[in-house]
Design a protein around this motif. Structure first.
Motif, PDB file in Angstrom:
ATOM      1  N   PRO A 115       0.821  -1.220   0.000  1.00 25.65           N
ATOM      2  CA  PRO A 115       0.000   0.000   0.000  1.00 25.65           C
ATOM      3  C   PRO A 115       0.850   1.263   0.000  1.00 25.65           C
ATOM      4  O   PRO A 115       1.911   1.321   0.624  1.00 25.65           O
ATOM      5  N   ARG A 116       0.361   2.275  -0.719  1.00 23.70           N
ATOM      6  CA  ARG A 116       1.010   3.584  -0.780  1.00 23.70           C
ATOM      7  C   ARG A 116       0.011   4.644  -0.321  1.00 23.70           C
ATOM      8  O   ARG A 116      -1.166   4.589  -0.659  1.00 23.70           O
ATOM      9  N   VAL A 117       0.489   5.611   0.411  1.00 27.33           N
ATOM     10  CA  VAL A 117      -0.364   6.673   0.934  1.00 27.33           C
ATOM     11  C   VAL A 117      -0.645   7.691  -0.179  1.00 27.33           C
ATOM     12  O   VAL A 117       0.275   8.200  -0.807  1.00 27.33           O
ATOM     13  N   LEU A 118      -1.934   7.973  -0.374  1.00 25.98           N
ATOM     14  CA  LEU A 118      -2.359   9.007  -1.326  1.00 25.98           C
ATOM     15  C   LEU A 118      -2.574  10.336  -0.625  1.00 25.98           C
ATOM     16  O   LEU A 118      -2.294  11.395  -1.173  1.00 25.98           O
ATOM     17  N   ALA A 119      -3.142  10.269   0.576  1.00 23.73           N
ATOM     18  CA  ALA A 119      -3.509  11.488   1.302  1.00 23.73           C
ATOM     19  C   ALA A 119      -3.704  11.154   2.770  1.00 23.73           C
ATOM     20  O   ALA A 119      -3.864   9.990   3.135  1.00 23.73           O
ATOM     21  N   GLU A 120      -3.695  12.207   3.590  1.00 26.05           N
ATOM     22  CA  GLU A 120      -4.014  12.049   5.006  1.00 26.05           C
ATOM     23  C   GLU A 120      -5.214  12.918   5.321  1.00 26.05           C
ATOM     24  O   GLU A 120      -5.373  14.014   4.769  1.00 26.05           O
ATOM     25  N   LEU A 121      -6.060  12.394   6.180  1.00 25.45           N
ATOM     26  CA  LEU A 121      -7.267  13.078   6.622  1.00 25.45           C
ATOM     27  C   LEU A 121      -7.280  12.979   8.136  1.00 25.45           C
ATOM     28  O   LEU A 121      -7.520  11.896   8.682  1.00 25.45           O
ATOM     29  N   ASN A 122      -6.943  14.061   8.807  1.00 26.43           N
ATOM     30  CA  ASN A 122      -6.743  14.050  10.259  1.00 26.43           C
ATOM     31  C   ASN A 122      -5.692  12.988  10.580  1.00 26.43           C
ATOM     32  O   ASN A 122      -4.592  13.062  10.066  1.00 26.43           O
ATOM     33  N   ASP A 123      -6.007  11.996  11.382  1.00 21.62           N
ATOM     34  CA  ASP A 123      -5.026  10.960  11.730  1.00 21.62           C
ATOM     35  C   ASP A 123      -5.161   9.713  10.860  1.00 21.62           C
ATOM     36  O   ASP A 123      -4.578   8.679  11.169  1.00 21.62           O
TER      37      ASP A 123
END
Length: 124
Positions: A24-32
């Motif tokens: 898995p790769r991070v696309l975005a963060e939303l709060n925590d």
């Protein structure tokens, strides 16, 4: 902020940059929370996440999530939330492309570890 800094995230473009599966790769963060994108095929390992729910959103393909007492199939445009602490095992007969939503720092194999454990917090 200049207008050109606002950009939508294109899932197809990001998926085209991922060549390995089960990473898995991070696309975005939303709060925590992190919104991750991943390609999978085959069988995963039995694991759970005692501290958090885990959301699976299928973009392409058909994902089966096995539980000790049954299973659920999630198709394109569908999602399923695995409750925290529920042991599960994802399976994809053919490649599945999907999004995961989970708290920052959540390991893909929970506390099981092993060769399928992906490096955490890798951005695409």
């Amino acid at each position: 902020m200049p207008e050109n800094t606002y950009r939508a995230i294109n899932f197809a473009e990001k998926l085209g940059r991922i060549h390995e599966q089960w990473q898995p790769r991070v696309l975005a963060e939303l709060n925590d929370y992190q919104i991750k994108i991943v390609r999978i095929e085959g069988d995963f390992i039995w694991h759970d996440h005692p501290e958090t729910d885990e959301a699976f959103i299928v973009l392409e393909g058909s994902l089966r999530i096995d539980f000790r007492d049954g299973s659920v199939t999630v198709g394109p445009g569908e999602m399923f939330v695995v409750p925290k602490g529920k042991e599960h095992k994802p399976f994809a007969e053919k490649e599945v492309r999907m999004l995961l939503i989970e708290p920052r720092g959540t390991l893909n194999t929970g506390h099981e570890g092993g060769e399928r454990t992906a490096q955490n917090d890798r951005w695409i």
